[in-house]
Design an enzyme around this catalytic site. Structure first.
Site, short mmCIF file in Angstrom:
data_model
loop_
_atom_site.label_atom_id
_atom_site.label_comp_id
_atom_site.label_asym_id
_atom_site.label_seq_id
_atom_site.Cartn_x
_atom_site.Cartn_y
_atom_site.Cartn_z
N SER A 241 0.84 -1.19 0.00
CA SER A 241 0.00 0.00 0.00
C SER A 241 0.88 1.24 0.00
O SER A 241 1.68 1.43 -0.92
CB SER A 241 -0.95 -0.06 1.20
OG SER A 241 -2.00 0.86 1.07
N HIS B 292 -7.96 -5.56 0.64
CA HIS B 292 -6.69 -4.87 0.82
C HIS B 292 -6.01 -5.31 2.11
O HIS B 292 -6.66 -5.39 3.16
CB HIS B 292 -6.99 -3.37 0.86
CG HIS B 292 -5.80 -2.47 0.79
ND1 HIS B 292 -5.01 -2.34 -0.33
CD2 HIS B 292 -5.27 -1.62 1.72
CE1 HIS B 292 -4.06 -1.46 -0.10
NE2 HIS B 292 -4.19 -1.01 1.15
N GLU C 154 -9.64 -5.55 -3.34
CA GLU C 154 -8.98 -4.49 -2.57
C GLU C 154 -10.01 -3.58 -1.91
O GLU C 154 -9.92 -3.24 -0.72
CB GLU C 154 -8.11 -3.63 -3.50
CG GLU C 154 -6.98 -4.36 -4.19
CD GLU C 154 -5.69 -4.35 -3.40
OE1 GLU C 154 -5.69 -3.84 -2.26
OE2 GLU C 154 -4.68 -4.88 -3.91
#
Length: 532
Positions: A197, A412, A318
């Site tokens: 990320s 995610h 995600e």
């Protein structure tokens, strides 16, 4: 003095040298662990909002048995804290790192993996239990995890100090690794920089940075592409904070403000930013120095990081971590056309793109279509572009295992417990649920170990068949052309640059989202929690 199990004060503990003094770690299940090693001076006082400087050397042997202080950060909201842990360790000496190694001492020359945590550049730390490096060391890789400045302290944009101090912290940690890691059994010429990320975005920026050339042999970008934020978005964050605090938007004025007040103000101002809605946010900016140009452009058409192997990928769902906590997923489903208008403005496209997704997925609701659209725009398209520019040395994956927690799917950050093989930790179960499959961890962690060791994770590199390794949907397999049809919708669409009318459209959509989300606001779910 390098690794020494016969130190007279405690013969059981490993001791290693650093450029600033010796440190004493601990043996834990056959792995030497050194925690809280300073790589730069505390970033406060005269060093606040400034580039990092070396720490003061110390005499004797410094204890490195416990994690060091974490960077100042606001807490996750209650809705997100049930899924994500984020320990807070008080103290000023927050520019520190940790090392896990199976064989401390020069001569081992083991591959090294340097870990940059995610958290929207506003949260996270190396002390998160999911990031325990024991499994990497167990399998012959020296793991280094890094703390760096966050939020306005690390990514505020001011007229009176250089930009990107948090990224400069990461560069200082990389230089420390290059100078010191041999004493811990690592090979400074075999360093893999790995992030997820915001950590992956940071790794991409460092890949492209002229000052980092030669420090990175391989890189792993998990759910984050190389990118530079719009300077105006970052400035707006700082100006809004300054307006609330009633102080000038300068580093000098912010340095005089109370830290806790800064954190509260930062959280309030950042509440209306997210991958789905956009908005002002902290980010890495082009600064003419460490980041002389957009990192993606530098990696696509320049000589930056030539010869660096790349492992890149995403999770199948995600967006579900951005939308499920707090109930935003259901709100987006109910809003329908308003949500599509916001997504089109966010992604700078017209009706043809969401129309194409709806034709491909007729059973999907607005939240799923908007979520996949934004994921493709922010993650999959740029990572694919990078792979296409570097065929033969780029490997792509999709993590597809669905969480045992309701509604999250393959969201995610879900892959992290499998990458680190820490699925048995309660902190991993927060996101994955109970009884995460060990064979999946063996497959994914094993691929990361192979990549750090040899540059080959175990499947075919990118070529004109577009191979993507699917992990977590049955046996791991390589699928040629995975998501080609979806991503072709963007190639066929005419790009639409930001336009005042489209910005107004986005603002209107966001305002209607706010009005519809009174229940979410009562739970005080800051949208900033949902950024990568």
């Amino acid at each position: 003095m390098t690794a020494d199990r016969t130190d007279p004060t405690d013969s059981a503990d490993p001791v290693a040298d650093t450029p600033y003094g010796a440190v004493r770690g601990r043996w834990e299940d056959g792995v030497a662990v050194f925690r809280g090693i300073p790589y730069a001076a505390p970033p406060f006082g005269e060093h606040r909002f400034r580039p990092p400087v070396p720490p003061e050397p110390w005499d004797g042997v410094r204890d490195a048995g416990a994690f060091g202080p974490t960077a100042p950060k606001p807490p996750y909201s209650e809705a997100f804290a049930q899924y994500l842990s984020d320990p807070v360790i008080p103290g000023d000496d927050c520019l520190n790192l940790n090392v896990w190694t199976p064989e401390p001492g020069p001569g081992a020359r083991l591959p090294v993996l340097v870990w940059l945590h995610g958290g929207a550049l506003t949260r996270g730390s190396s002390a998160v239990p999911v990031y325990d490096g024991h499994a990497f060391a167990r399998d012959g890789v020296v793991l280094v995890s890094v703390n760096y400045r966050l939020g306005v302290e690390g990514y505020g944009l001011f007229p009176d100090t250089p930009a990107n101090p948090g990224l400069r912290d990461q560069l200082a940690a990389l230089r420390w690794v290059h100078e010191a890691i041999a004493a811990f059994g690592g090979d400074p010429d075999r360093v893999t920089l790995c992030g997820q990320s915001a950590g992956a975005i940071s790794a991409g920026a460092l890949l492209a940075a002229p000052q980092a050339q030669g420090l990175i042999r391989r890189a792993v970008l998990q759910s984050g592409p190389p990118e530079a934020a719009e300077r105006d978005k970052v400035r707006r964050m700082v100006r809004r904070m300054a307006n609330r605090l009633k102080i000038p938007a300068t580093a000098q004025a912010f340095a005089e403000a109370d830290r806790e007040l800064l954190l509260r103000t930062q959280a309030e101002v950042g509440r209306l930013s997210s991958p789905v809605l956009g908005g002002p946010a902290f980010g890495i900016v082009v600064d003419g120095d460490l980041v002389p140009r957009d990192p993606m452009a530098a990696l696509l058409d320049g000589e930056a990081a030539r010869g660096v192997d790349l492992l890149m990928g995403w999770t199948r769902d995600e967006y579900r971590l951005w939308l499920v906590p707090g109930g935003l997923h259901d709100h987006v489903d109910r809003l329908g056309p308003v949500a599509f208008a916001g997504a089109m403005a966010r992604c700078h496209v017209g009706h043809e793109v969401p129309r194409g997704y709806r034709a491909r997925y007729p059973e999907a609701g607005p939240a799923e279509i908007v979520g996949q659209m934004v994921t493709d725009h922010l993650l999959r398209l740029p990572l694919r572009r990078l792979a296409e520019a570097r065929p033969g040395s780029s490997y792509l994956y999709e993590f597809a295992w669905p969480s045992g927690r309701p509604g999250l799917g393959a969201c995610h950050a879900l892959e992290l417990g499998f990458v680190f093989d820490t699925g048995d930790r309660p902190d991993s179960a927060r996101l994955a649920g109970e009884d995460a499959p060990q064979d999946l961890a063996d497959a994914m962690h094993g691929a990361w170990v192979r990549f750090a060791t040899t540059g080959d994770p175990g499947w075919r590199p990118w070529d004109d068949t577009h191979p993507v390794r699917v992990i977590g949907d049955g046996e791991p397999r390589t699928v040629p052309g995975l998501r080609d049809t979806d991503l072709a919708l963007w190639t066929a669409a005419e790009p639409r640059p930001p336009h005042p009318d489209r910005s107004a459209e986005l603002a209107l959509a966001v305002r209607r989202l706010r009005r519809s989300m009174a229940a979410v606001r009562r739970h005080r779910v800051p949208y900033d929690d949902m950024r990568p």
